[in-house]
Design a protein around this motif. Structure first.
Motif, PDB file in Angstrom:
ATOM      1  N   PRO A   1      13.525  10.639   6.406  1.00 17.22           N
ATOM      2  CA  PRO A   1      12.564  11.484   6.190  1.00 17.22           C
ATOM      3  C   PRO A   1      12.132  11.906   4.834  1.00 17.22           C
ATOM      4  CG  PRO A   1      14.536  12.582   6.690  1.00 17.22           C
ATOM      5  CD  PRO A   1      14.896  11.354   6.809  1.00 17.22           C
ATOM      6  N   SER A   2      12.926  11.515   3.836  1.00 16.93           N
ATOM      7  CA  SER A   2      12.518  11.742   2.369  1.00 16.93           C
ATOM      8  C   SER A   2      13.174  10.776   1.637  1.00 16.93           C
ATOM      9  CB  SER A   2      13.007  13.289   2.111  1.00 16.93           C
ATOM     10  OG  SER A   2      14.326  13.588   2.230  1.00 16.93           O
ATOM     11  N   GLN A   3      13.072  11.054   0.271  1.00 14.75           N
ATOM     12  CA  GLN A   3      13.757  10.070  -0.741  1.00 14.75           C
ATOM     13  C   GLN A   3      15.264  10.507  -0.841  1.00 14.75           C
ATOM     14  OE1 GLN A   3      10.586  10.810  -3.674  1.00 14.75           O
ATOM     15  NE2 GLN A   3      10.897   8.746  -4.394  1.00 14.75           N
ATOM     16  N   TYR A   4      15.559  11.709  -0.541  1.00 13.60           N
ATOM     17  CA  TYR A   4      17.038  12.047  -0.479  1.00 13.60           C
ATOM     18  C   TYR A   4      17.255  13.042   0.471  1.00 13.60           C
ATOM     19  CZ  TYR A   4      15.257  14.780  -4.245  1.00 13.60           C
ATOM     20  OH  TYR A   4      14.333  15.735  -5.139  1.00 13.60           O
ATOM     21  N   TYR A   5      18.277  13.272   1.103  1.00 15.16           N
ATOM     22  CA  TYR A   5      18.536  14.332   2.114  1.00 15.16           C
ATOM     23  C   TYR A   5      19.912  14.174   2.332  1.00 15.16           C
ATOM     24  CZ  TYR A   5      18.154  10.369   5.332  1.00 15.16           C
ATOM     25  OH  TYR A   5      18.418   9.150   6.170  1.00 15.16           O
ATOM     26  N   SER A   6      20.436  15.019   3.345  1.00 10.86           N
ATOM     27  CA  SER A   6      21.849  14.966   3.883  1.00 10.86           C
ATOM     28  C   SER A   6      21.783  15.332   5.252  1.00 10.86           C
ATOM     29  CB  SER A   6      22.684  16.107   2.910  1.00 10.86           C
ATOM     30  OG  SER A   6      22.312  17.205   3.179  1.00 10.86           O
ATOM     31  N   GLN A   7      23.274  14.871   5.876  1.00 13.46           N
ATOM     32  CA  GLN A   7      23.042  14.964   7.367  1.00 13.46           C
ATOM     33  C   GLN A   7      24.757  15.280   7.622  1.00 13.46           C
ATOM     34  OE1 GLN A   7      20.824  14.612  10.262  1.00 13.46           O
ATOM     35  NE2 GLN A   7      22.749  15.794  10.902  1.00 13.46           N
ATOM     36  N   LYS A   8      25.030  16.151   8.341  1.00 11.03           N
ATOM     37  CA  LYS A   8      26.267  16.565   8.834  1.00 11.03           C
ATOM     38  C   LYS A   8      26.324  16.377  10.256  1.00 11.03           C
ATOM     39  CE  LYS A   8      29.858  20.044   9.116  1.00 11.03           C
ATOM     40  NZ  LYS A   8      30.032  21.636   8.744  1.00 11.03           N
ATOM     41  N   VAL A   9      27.552  15.424  10.498  1.00  6.12           N
ATOM     42  CA  VAL A   9      27.927  14.871  11.888  1.00  6.12           C
ATOM     43  C   VAL A   9      29.240  15.521  12.330  1.00  6.12           C
ATOM     44  CG1 VAL A   9      28.264  12.905  13.373  1.00  6.12           C
ATOM     45  CG2 VAL A   9      26.547  12.995  11.537  1.00  6.12           C
ATOM     46  N   ASN A  10      29.302  16.182  13.305  1.00  6.53           N
ATOM     47  CA  ASN A  10      30.506  16.892  13.759  1.00  6.53           C
ATOM     48  C   ASN A  10      31.150  16.134  15.093  1.00  6.53           C
ATOM     49  OD1 ASN A  10      30.543  19.471  12.228  1.00  6.53           O
ATOM     50  ND2 ASN A  10      28.542  19.579  13.109  1.00  6.53           N
ATOM     51  N   TYR A  11      32.348  15.920  14.861  1.00  8.17           N
ATOM     52  CA  TYR A  11      33.173  15.582  16.201  1.00  8.17           C
ATOM     53  C   TYR A  11      34.097  16.558  16.704  1.00  8.17           C
ATOM     54  CZ  TYR A  11      31.131  11.038  14.929  1.00  8.17           C
ATOM     55  OH  TYR A  11      30.433   9.607  14.569  1.00  8.17           O
ATOM     56  N   ASP A  12      34.958  16.306  17.654  1.00  7.50           N
ATOM     57  CA  ASP A  12      35.965  17.128  18.216  1.00  7.50           C
ATOM     58  C   ASP A  12      36.823  17.967  17.179  1.00  7.50           C
ATOM     59  OD1 ASP A  12      34.491  16.976  20.585  1.00  7.50           O
ATOM     60  OD2 ASP A  12      36.034  15.798  21.546  1.00  7.50           O
ATOM     61  N   GLU A  13      37.248  16.950  16.097  1.00  5.72           N
ATOM     62  CA  GLU A  13      38.368  17.347  15.374  1.00  5.72           C
ATOM     63  C   GLU A  13      38.116  17.370  14.028  1.00  5.72           C
ATOM     64  OE1 GLU A  13      41.136  14.799  17.426  1.00  5.72           O
ATOM     65  OE2 GLU A  13      42.275  16.275  17.619  1.00  5.72           O
ATOM     66  N   PHE A  14      36.895  16.816  13.556  1.00  9.94           N
ATOM     67  CA  PHE A  14      36.441  16.715  12.246  1.00  9.94           C
ATOM     68  C   PHE A  14      35.077  16.460  12.103  1.00  9.94           C
ATOM     69  CE2 PHE A  14      36.676  12.415  13.478  1.00  9.94           C
ATOM     70  CZ  PHE A  14      35.593  11.709  12.842  1.00  9.94           C
ATOM     71  N   SER A  15      34.641  16.694  10.781  1.00  9.13           N
ATOM     72  CA  SER A  15      32.979  16.395  10.574  1.00  9.13           C
ATOM     73  C   SER A  15      32.742  15.470   9.403  1.00  9.13           C
ATOM     74  CB  SER A  15      32.395  17.783  10.381  1.00  9.13           C
ATOM     75  OG  SER A  15      33.056  18.433   9.118  1.00  9.13           O
ATOM     76  N   ALA A  16      31.813  14.918   9.411  1.00  9.88           N
ATOM     77  CA  ALA A  16      31.424  14.127   8.199  1.00  9.88           C
ATOM     78  C   ALA A  16      30.061  14.389   7.617  1.00  9.88           C
ATOM     79  CB  ALA A  16      31.563  12.484   8.758  1.00  9.88           C
ATOM     80  N   GLU A  17      30.012  14.596   6.270  1.00 15.21           N
ATOM     81  CA  GLU A  17      28.837  14.892   5.680  1.00 15.21           C
ATOM     82  C   GLU A  17      28.317  13.493   4.884  1.00 15.21           C
ATOM     83  OE1 GLU A  17      30.070  19.115   4.706  1.00 15.21           O
ATOM     84  OE2 GLU A  17      28.210  18.679   3.887  1.00 15.21           O
ATOM     85  N   TYR A  18      26.959  13.251   5.369  1.00  7.79           N
ATOM     86  CA  TYR A  18      26.466  12.069   4.567  1.00  7.79           C
ATOM     87  C   TYR A  18      25.394  12.451   3.631  1.00  7.79           C
ATOM     88  CZ  TYR A  18      28.671   9.280   8.167  1.00  7.79           C
ATOM     89  OH  TYR A  18      29.432   8.567   9.166  1.00  7.79           O
ATOM     90  N   TYR A  19      25.430  11.817   2.389  1.00 11.33           N
ATOM     91  CA  TYR A  19      24.373  12.191   1.398  1.00 11.33           C
ATOM     92  C   TYR A  19      23.665  11.076   1.225  1.00 11.33           C
ATOM     93  CZ  TYR A  19      27.292  16.454   0.728  1.00 11.33           C
ATOM     94  OH  TYR A  19      27.767  17.801   0.875  1.00 11.33           O
ATOM     95  N   PHE A  20      22.495  10.954   1.530  1.00 11.20           N
ATOM     96  CA  PHE A  20      21.533   9.947   1.166  1.00 11.20           C
ATOM     97  C   PHE A  20      20.815  10.070  -0.080  1.00 11.20           C
ATOM     98  CE2 PHE A  20      22.273   9.968   5.561  1.00 11.20           C
ATOM     99  CZ  PHE A  20      22.641   8.731   6.081  1.00 11.20           C
ATOM    100  N   ILE A  21      21.113   9.432  -1.164  1.00 17.99           N
ATOM    101  CA  ILE A  21      20.843   9.506  -2.343  1.00 17.99           C
ATOM    102  C   ILE A  21      19.883   8.541  -2.937  1.00 17.99           C
ATOM    103  CG2 ILE A  21      21.570   9.856  -4.796  1.00 17.99           C
ATOM    104  CD1 ILE A  21      24.245  10.738  -3.674  1.00 17.99           C
ATOM    105  N   ASP A  22      18.781   8.611  -3.590  1.00 23.00           N
ATOM    106  CA  ASP A  22      17.924   7.513  -4.063  1.00 23.00           C
ATOM    107  C   ASP A  22      18.315   7.455  -5.611  1.00 23.00           C
ATOM    108  OD1 ASP A  22      15.753   6.232  -5.130  1.00 23.00           O
ATOM    109  OD2 ASP A  22      14.179   7.090  -4.285  1.00 23.00           O
ATOM    110  N   SER A  23      19.147   6.205  -5.581  1.00 27.76           N
ATOM    111  CA  SER A  23      19.807   5.799  -6.933  1.00 27.76           C
ATOM    112  C   SER A  23      18.760   4.640  -7.661  1.00 27.76           C
ATOM    113  CB  SER A  23      20.995   5.100  -6.602  1.00 27.76           C
ATOM    114  OG  SER A  23      20.972   3.864  -5.781  1.00 27.76           O
TER     115      SER A  23
END
Length: 310
Positions: free
Chosen positions: A243-265
């Motif tokens: 959706p953009s040049q850089y953004y972030s997305q958090k994904v939750n599971y039952d027992e943990f979560s993961a945060e993804y950082y999409f960085i334009d390098s």
């Protein structure tokens, strides 16, 4: 407290120009709710299925755009924090990761062929051509993705960029990002290559590589790589999310979560106009002195270096 274990397994790769790898990540949390943060150097749902995240709040099991309205400029949603996504107990906790994948369609009706960097024009990479591999690298990787997806059932795909060789989506930057001028390129190089049980309907969360900007210039239709996320193209299956040049997305599971950082390098591929003409996004040699992407930027070759460094 328990432990959070993250194991990675190399699945295999073929070459599309630079090494193209698909990696499977599997997160396995036992008793803790520790948060895992991952960095990537790179669905749309009318009726979202609501689940609870690790803190008990409701969230959708479908990835969402930052806004239903497509951007008028590709930079409009830079820095967006996308709405949390929750996967339930049946989630595989697996993700496929792929990059440097997009081939070239030379003639209508032909499958995509990898960008060939083993010619004598690239002495450091010159080698004999291997028929059945070098002419089908992207298709072979997609075949292995289909085979593995049947039992791995990835929750989604992380796409780290360099989506179309040699120089990104065909066209010129500065048009409306969702303009449908490259439908055939998307259809033959993405939509008709990555399919099958376990892959159909799975979202591709992505980022732009230097080839998506143009490789050694910035004037490819890189804004269309972003605009395609809104599914306005006749070729779209609505599983592309950049959706953009850089953004972030958090994904939750039952027992943990993961945060993804999409960085334009790609700032690392931007130099002063006269420098490194064979690999400089901001170079004057291939942009020309009047090179521009209009109001969204870069506005000119002289401003390009500062634009990427902002």
């Amino acid at each position: 407290q328990g432990q959070l274990r993250v194991a990675s397994r190399f699945v295999g790769f073929a070459k599309s120009c630079m090494p193209s790898a698909m990696t499977r990540w599997r997160g396995d949390a036992r008793a803790s709710r520790r948060r895992m943060r991952l960095v990537a150097g790179g669905l749309l749902a009318a009726s979202p299925h609501l689940l609870a995240d690790v803190d008990g709040a409701e969230c959708s099991s479908q990835f969402k755009l930052p806004n239903e309205a497509p951007p008028l400029q590709a930079t409009d949603y830079n820095g967006a924090v996308l709405e949390d996504v929750c996967f339930g107990a049946n989630a595989s906790k697996s993700v496929f990761v792929v990059g440097d994948w997009g081939g070239i369609v030379y003639r209508a009706g032909m499958p995509p062929i990898p960008a060939d960097k083993r010619s004598k024009l690239f002495p450091a990479f010159h080698r004999d051509f291997v028929w059945g591999v070098d002419d089908r690298a992207q298709l072979l990787v997609a075949q292995q993705m289909r085979a593995r997806a049947r039992w791995a059932h990835p929750d989604f795909i992380v796409n780290v960029g360099d989506n179309f060789y040699w120089g990104g989506v065909e066209g010129k930057c500065g048009a409306l990002p969702f303009d449908d001028h490259a439908a055939q390129q998307w259809k033959h190089i993405f939509e008709e290559v990555y399919w099958g049980p376990g892959l159909d309907g799975k979202m591709w969360l992505g980022i732009l590589g230097n080839h998506d900007y143009g490789g050694y210039h910035f004037q490819a239709a890189w804004d269309n790589t972003i605009g395609y996320s809104w599914g306005k193209s006749v070729s779209s299956t609505k599983r592309w999310l950049t959706p953009s040049q850089y953004y972030s997305q958090k994904v939750n599971y039952d027992e943990f979560s993961a945060e993804y950082y999409f960085i334009d390098s790609n700032v690392n591929e931007a130099w002063a106009p006269e420098m490194n003409p064979s690999h400089n996004i901001c170079g004057i040699a291939h942009n020309g002195k009047d090179g521009t992407c209009g109001a969204q930027g870069p506005r000119s070759v002289d401003e390009c270096f500062a634009w990427f460094h902002e």
